[in-house]
Design a protein around this motif. Structure first.
Motif, PDB file in Angstrom:
ATOM      1  N   ASN A  72       0.706  -1.114  -0.026  1.00 53.43           N
ATOM      2  CA  ASN A  72      -0.217  -0.117  -0.024  1.00 53.43           C
ATOM      3  C   ASN A  72       0.812   1.376  -0.049  1.00 53.43           C
ATOM      4  O   ASN A  72       0.317   2.449  -0.283  1.00 53.43           O
ATOM      5  N   ALA A  73       2.207   1.200   0.403  1.00 52.79           N
ATOM      6  CA  ALA A  73       2.910   2.497   0.535  1.00 52.79           C
ATOM      7  C   ALA A  73       3.560   2.684  -0.971  1.00 52.79           C
ATOM      8  O   ALA A  73       4.082   3.525  -1.316  1.00 52.79           O
ATOM      9  N   LEU A  74       3.272   1.699  -2.012  1.00 52.00           N
ATOM     10  CA  LEU A  74       4.048   1.974  -3.263  1.00 52.00           C
ATOM     11  C   LEU A  74       3.452   3.126  -4.319  1.00 52.00           C
ATOM     12  O   LEU A  74       4.089   3.566  -4.831  1.00 52.00           O
ATOM     13  N   LYS A  75       2.056   3.487  -4.007  1.00 48.95           N
ATOM     14  CA  LYS A  75       1.657   4.514  -4.531  1.00 48.95           C
ATOM     15  C   LYS A  75       2.366   5.649  -4.672  1.00 48.95           C
ATOM     16  O   LYS A  75       2.838   6.392  -5.342  1.00 48.95           O
ATOM     17  N   GLU A  76       2.555   5.815  -3.082  1.00 48.39           N
ATOM     18  CA  GLU A  76       2.957   7.164  -2.737  1.00 48.39           C
ATOM     19  C   GLU A  76       4.711   7.251  -2.984  1.00 48.39           C
ATOM     20  O   GLU A  76       5.364   8.240  -3.520  1.00 48.39           O
ATOM     21  N   LEU A  77       5.204   6.118  -2.720  1.00 43.55           N
ATOM     22  CA  LEU A  77       6.532   5.938  -3.126  1.00 43.55           C
ATOM     23  C   LEU A  77       6.826   6.334  -4.812  1.00 43.55           C
ATOM     24  O   LEU A  77       7.773   7.014  -4.947  1.00 43.55           O
ATOM     25  N   LYS A  78       6.104   5.711  -5.543  1.00 45.99           N
ATOM     26  CA  LYS A  78       6.011   5.867  -6.903  1.00 45.99           C
ATOM     27  C   LYS A  78       5.948   7.364  -7.146  1.00 45.99           C
ATOM     28  O   LYS A  78       6.679   7.813  -7.951  1.00 45.99           O
TER      29      LYS A  78
END
Ligand code: SF4
Length: 366
Positions: A72-78
């Motif tokens: 779930n953190a990937l969207k913000e990391l991207k």
């Protein structure tokens, strides 16, 4: 007459794919990858590590996705990442489905994902966004059926890769790159060599769990350097138990010294001997540090005396030959000036930066 032959073989032509805006395969430059070691869900810490890698010259970054928090953190990391993002996932296909919504590539082994329906769901999710899948075969964790039949051998790794490739191809998915990593030089080289003529997909090179800086540098230089000389390899990661920046620095050096990357400084220095009358070791360290930022393809020599320096300097863009309390600055084979010892490094760096400006101006004109 002695005929000169190059050991640098023509690069194997592979299918070109894209991870974000970085092309891999075909005629694209060989890219350098690394991996963060923070808990991916810790967005602040992971972003800091990605920034460090970007600053060091990394092209693509991979993050581990172990649970839903990470996924779930990937969207913000991207959104925050200056580099294309690869999600590394084992076994849990639902995490791959979440990751595929935001990252630029996912690394899985389809054979570990479960039923054909699950593999199809992951392939479809990646196809929908046009992102590739890296099939990451690892000699230490082969599927049971290959482990039993072949053991952790290059043959077992190749068979595992072919099996995983077929699983994706059966669903019409061909946006693939492949890695075949083992923890030793021999198996790594043999596995990549054996698979190369059998598929057209680009290869991600690496020796896995290669150890600390010293051990990894040697193993990676031998395995990756050897494969690169043979024309095999489209992207690579040097794995080091150490600092992130070291992985990128070593990978760039392997690319440079195997003749696959022209940019950057090619540094030559003598080992010193009884003829030397200067502190060459500290001078070379200072030069190395101060020319790190140079992107132009420059050969720089730092030699302890004039015995070999003049010969070496013929090939160097800029060189120092130390003398007795002084030394020569030699530019493109011509002696430019004689200076006191303490001024030599400053002048060499100044001249190297001047050459870089000229190179950049020429590149801009052309
Ligand atoms: Fe010795 Fe001079 Fe050769 Fe350096 S360049 S190893 S000091 S002879």
């Amino acid at each position: 007459m002695v005929r000169e032959r190059s050991i640098l073989q023509e690069r194997v032509k592979t299918k070109k794919i894209f991870v974000g805006d970085v092309a891999i395969g075909g005629d694209a430059p060989i890219s350098v990858q690394s991996m963060t070691f923070s808990k991916t869900a810790d967005i602040g810490a992971t972003k800091t590590q990605i920034d460090r890698l970007a600053l060091a010259g990394c092209d693509i970054v991979r993050v581990a996705v172990s649970d839903h928090e990470d996924a779930n953190a990937l969207k913000e990391l991207k959104r925050l990442s200056p580099l294309p993002l690869v999600a590394d996932i084992h076994f849990r296909y639902k995490l791959a489905l979440i990751a595929a919504q935001s990252v630029d590539c996912i690394r899985i082994n389809p054979g570990n994902i479960g039923s054909k329906e699950k593999i199809k769901a992951v392939a479809d999710a990646c196809a929908e966004r046009g992102i590739p899948i890296r099939i990451g075969v690892n000699g230490g964790s082969l599927e049971e059926m290959f482990e039993q039949k072949y053991g952790a051998t290059p043959k077992g790794m190749v068979e595992s890769a072919l099996y995983n490739i077929k699983l994706l191809e059966d669903f019409g998915f061909t946006n693939i790159k492949v890695s075949l990593k083992a923890s030793d030089v021999e198996r790594t080289v043999l596995a990549y060599r054996e698979l190369r003529p059998l598929v057209e997909y680009p290869f991600h090179l690496g020796v896995t769990e290669a150890g600390t800086l010293f051990h990894s540098m040697i193993k990676s230089s031998m395995a990756l350097g050897g494969l690169l000389l043979e024309g095999i390899g489209d992207t690579m990661r040097v794995s080091i138990t150490g600092e992130l920046e070291q992985e990128v620095e070593v990978a760039r050096a392997i690319l440079k010294y195997s003749g696959r990357q022209k940019e950057g400084v090619y540094l030559i220095s003598c080992p010193t001997c009884g003829r030397i009358e200067a502190d060459l070791v500290s001078a070379v360290k200072r030069v190395e540090e101060r020319v790190k930022h140079i992107k132009a393809p420059l050969q720089i020599s730092v030699m302890g005396c004039a015995v070999n320096a003049l010969g070496e300097a013929k090939h160097a863009d800029i060189a120092i030959a130390f003398g007795h309390g002084d030394g020569l600055i030699i530019k493109k084979g011509e002696i430019l000036c004689k200076l006191p010892e303490e001024e030599l490094v400053d002048r060499l760096v100044e001249e190297a930066e001047k050459l870089e400006r000229e190179y950049l101006e020429d590149s801009f004109k052309n």
